[in-house]
Design a protein around this motif. Sequence first.
Motif, mmCIF file in Angstrom:
data_model
loop_
_atom_site.group_PDB
_atom_site.id
_atom_site.type_symbol
_atom_site.label_atom_id
_atom_site.label_comp_id
_atom_site.label_asym_id
_atom_site.label_seq_id
_atom_site.Cartn_x
_atom_site.Cartn_y
_atom_site.Cartn_z
ATOM 1 N N MET A 1 0.702 2.864 -13.907
ATOM 2 C CA MET A 1 0.130 3.252 -12.654
ATOM 3 C C MET A 1 -0.953 2.240 -12.294
ATOM 4 N N SER A 2 -0.898 1.758 -11.095
ATOM 5 C CA SER A 2 -1.903 0.786 -10.677
ATOM 6 C C SER A 2 -2.905 1.465 -9.759
ATOM 7 N N THR A 3 -4.099 0.957 -9.825
ATOM 8 C CA THR A 3 -5.135 1.466 -8.927
ATOM 9 C C THR A 3 -5.512 0.354 -7.975
ATOM 10 N N GLN A 4 -5.829 0.743 -6.770
ATOM 11 C CA GLN A 4 -6.224 -0.246 -5.783
ATOM 12 C C GLN A 4 -7.677 -0.008 -5.396
ATOM 13 N N THR A 5 -8.400 -1.096 -5.357
ATOM 14 C CA THR A 5 -9.781 -1.032 -4.931
ATOM 15 C C THR A 5 -9.811 -1.076 -3.415
ATOM 16 N N PRO A 6 -10.524 -0.152 -2.799
ATOM 17 C CA PRO A 6 -10.601 -0.198 -1.338
ATOM 18 C C PRO A 6 -11.235 -1.514 -0.877
ATOM 19 N N ILE A 7 -10.731 -2.015 0.236
ATOM 20 C CA ILE A 7 -11.224 -3.276 0.775
ATOM 21 C C ILE A 7 -12.286 -2.964 1.822
ATOM 22 N N ASP A 8 -13.390 -3.641 1.695
ATOM 23 C CA ASP A 8 -14.480 -3.470 2.658
ATOM 24 C C ASP A 8 -14.111 -4.239 3.931
ATOM 25 N N THR A 9 -13.686 -3.503 4.962
ATOM 26 C CA THR A 9 -13.256 -4.163 6.198
ATOM 27 C C THR A 9 -14.421 -4.809 6.936
ATOM 28 N N ASP A 10 -15.636 -4.346 6.699
ATOM 29 C CA ASP A 10 -16.799 -4.974 7.342
ATOM 30 C C ASP A 10 -16.968 -6.413 6.860
ATOM 31 N N LEU A 11 -16.596 -6.640 5.618
ATOM 32 C CA LEU A 11 -16.685 -7.988 5.051
ATOM 33 C C LEU A 11 -15.769 -8.967 5.782
ATOM 34 N N PHE A 12 -14.655 -8.459 6.313
ATOM 35 C CA PHE A 12 -13.681 -9.299 7.008
ATOM 36 C C PHE A 12 -13.711 -9.083 8.519
ATOM 37 N N GLY A 13 -14.826 -8.682 9.043
ATOM 38 C CA GLY A 13 -14.981 -8.533 10.488
ATOM 39 C C GLY A 13 -14.195 -7.375 11.067
ATOM 40 N N GLY A 14 -13.981 -6.332 10.302
ATOM 41 C CA GLY A 14 -13.275 -5.158 10.798
ATOM 42 C C GLY A 14 -11.759 -5.285 10.792
ATOM 43 N N VAL A 15 -11.224 -6.344 10.188
ATOM 44 C CA VAL A 15 -9.776 -6.545 10.138
ATOM 45 C C VAL A 15 -9.182 -5.613 9.087
ATOM 46 N N ASP A 16 -8.113 -4.945 9.442
ATOM 47 C CA ASP A 16 -7.417 -4.057 8.512
ATOM 48 C C ASP A 16 -6.537 -4.911 7.593
ATOM 49 N N ILE A 17 -7.062 -5.258 6.431
ATOM 50 C CA ILE A 17 -6.398 -6.178 5.513
ATOM 51 C C ILE A 17 -5.049 -5.632 5.025
ATOM 52 N N PRO A 18 -4.964 -4.386 4.558
ATOM 53 C CA PRO A 18 -3.649 -3.896 4.104
ATOM 54 C C PRO A 18 -2.584 -3.939 5.213
ATOM 55 N N ALA A 19 -2.964 -3.584 6.429
ATOM 56 C CA ALA A 19 -2.001 -3.632 7.538
ATOM 57 C C ALA A 19 -1.615 -5.069 7.852
ATOM 58 N N SER A 20 -2.579 -5.966 7.781
ATOM 59 C CA SER A 20 -2.289 -7.380 8.031
ATOM 60 C C SER A 20 -1.345 -7.941 6.970
ATOM 61 N N LEU A 21 -1.565 -7.578 5.717
ATOM 62 C CA LEU A 21 -0.687 -8.029 4.640
ATOM 63 C C LEU A 21 0.725 -7.480 4.812
ATOM 64 N N GLU A 22 0.842 -6.237 5.235
ATOM 65 C CA GLU A 22 2.165 -5.651 5.454
ATOM 66 C C GLU A 22 2.889 -6.350 6.591
ATOM 67 N N ARG A 23 2.192 -6.673 7.668
ATOM 68 C CA ARG A 23 2.801 -7.421 8.781
ATOM 69 C C ARG A 23 3.226 -8.807 8.309
ATOM 70 N N TRP A 24 2.404 -9.418 7.488
ATOM 71 C CA TRP A 24 2.731 -10.740 6.940
ATOM 72 C C TRP A 24 3.999 -10.670 6.090
ATOM 73 N N ARG A 25 4.104 -9.622 5.237
ATOM 74 C CA ARG A 25 5.298 -9.449 4.407
ATOM 75 C C ARG A 25 6.545 -9.257 5.270
ATOM 76 N N GLN A 26 6.440 -8.442 6.298
ATOM 77 C CA GLN A 26 7.584 -8.203 7.186
ATOM 78 C C GLN A 26 8.002 -9.485 7.897
ATOM 79 N N THR A 27 7.041 -10.234 8.381
ATOM 80 C CA THR A 27 7.343 -11.491 9.066
ATOM 81 C C THR A 27 7.990 -12.484 8.109
ATOM 82 N N THR A 28 7.473 -12.560 6.906
ATOM 83 C CA THR A 28 8.043 -13.459 5.901
ATOM 84 C C THR A 28 9.480 -13.074 5.593
ATOM 85 N N ARG A 29 9.730 -11.774 5.470
ATOM 86 C CA ARG A 29 11.085 -11.298 5.227
ATOM 87 C C ARG A 29 12.027 -11.683 6.367
ATOM 88 N N GLN A 30 11.577 -11.490 7.598
ATOM 89 C CA GLN A 30 12.405 -11.824 8.765
ATOM 90 C C GLN A 30 12.704 -13.322 8.810
#
Length: 90
Positions: A1-30
Amino acid sequence: MSTQTPIDTDLFGGVDIPASLERWRQTTRQVTHRYLDLYSSTVSRLADAQVESARAAKVPALVPIAESSAAIRRDVCDAYVTTIRDFIDS
């Protein structure tokens, strides 16, 4: 079982990192699927050109060899494309 550390979105200017990574994965797949389509099409066209060249040479013995070679190239290409598609879709 893996645990994920929450990402501080304030550190990245309010960008939703998990959603961005998922979009990146989908685009890469396409893009990969498009590349594999192009690769398959190219191999098929080259195999067809090889057979046509053998026919144009008007040496009857070359045609079956070229057809066999083209069939092998297509089979290898299909196996490669299927394997990669299965890998990226899993």
